[in-house]
Design a protein around this motif. Structure first.
Motif, PDB file in Angstrom:
ATOM      1  N   LEU A  16      -8.699   5.203  10.533  1.00 47.68           N
ATOM      2  CA  LEU A  16      -8.993   5.471   9.124  1.00 47.68           C
ATOM      3  C   LEU A  16     -10.351   6.131   8.907  1.00 47.68           C
ATOM      4  O   LEU A  16     -10.652   6.575   7.803  1.00 47.68           O
ATOM      5  CB  LEU A  16      -8.917   4.172   8.317  1.00 47.68           C
ATOM      6  N   CYS A  18     -13.321   4.656   9.010  1.00 48.15           N
ATOM      7  CA  CYS A  18     -14.140   3.801   8.155  1.00 48.15           C
ATOM      8  C   CYS A  18     -14.953   2.833   9.016  1.00 48.15           C
ATOM      9  O   CYS A  18     -14.799   2.794  10.232  1.00 48.15           O
ATOM     10  CB  CYS A  18     -13.259   3.034   7.168  1.00 48.15           C
ATOM     11  N   ALA A  23     -12.604  -2.009   7.681  1.00 51.63           N
ATOM     12  CA  ALA A  23     -11.373  -2.219   8.447  1.00 51.63           C
ATOM     13  C   ALA A  23     -10.963  -3.688   8.405  1.00 51.63           C
ATOM     14  O   ALA A  23      -9.772  -4.005   8.276  1.00 51.63           O
ATOM     15  CB  ALA A  23     -11.555  -1.749   9.886  1.00 51.63           C
ATOM     16  N   PHE A  55       0.536   2.760   5.800  1.00 52.36           N
ATOM     17  CA  PHE A  55      -0.335   3.929   5.738  1.00 52.36           C
ATOM     18  C   PHE A  55       0.360   5.242   5.995  1.00 52.36           C
ATOM     19  O   PHE A  55      -0.106   6.283   5.586  1.00 52.36           O
ATOM     20  CB  PHE A  55      -1.510   3.769   6.714  1.00 52.36           C
ATOM     21  N   TYR A  56       1.497   5.218   6.683  1.00 52.66           N
ATOM     22  CA  TYR A  56       2.147   6.479   7.034  1.00 52.66           C
ATOM     23  C   TYR A  56       3.582   6.568   6.589  1.00 52.66           C
ATOM     24  O   TYR A  56       4.238   7.574   6.802  1.00 52.66           O
ATOM     25  CB  TYR A  56       2.069   6.698   8.553  1.00 52.66           C
TER      26      TYR A  56
END
Length: 59
Positions: A16, A18, A23, A55-56
């Motif tokens: 990500l 981040c 996370a 997320f995907y």
């Protein structure tokens, strides 16, 4: 099966882009969702499959 079932905070942060702190927040939220659905969760790790779905959009 070469891919591990759970993702670590380092993997989530890298994917990500981040910080580890962020996370951890994401992992905590995903694990709360899984826990509310009756799944057993591992603190500090998240299901790779669930992460990809959230997320995907991978089914």
């Amino acid at each position: 099966m070469d891919e591990k079932v759970f993702m670590t905070v380092d993997e989530v942060a890298e994917i990500l882009g981040c910080s580890k702190a962020h996370a951890y927040k994401i992992i905590r939220k995903l694990n709360e969702e899984l826990n509310s659905k009756g799944y057993i969760v591992v603190a500090g790790k998240v299901s790779r499959q669930y992460f990809k779905e959230k997320f995907y959009g991978v089914a």
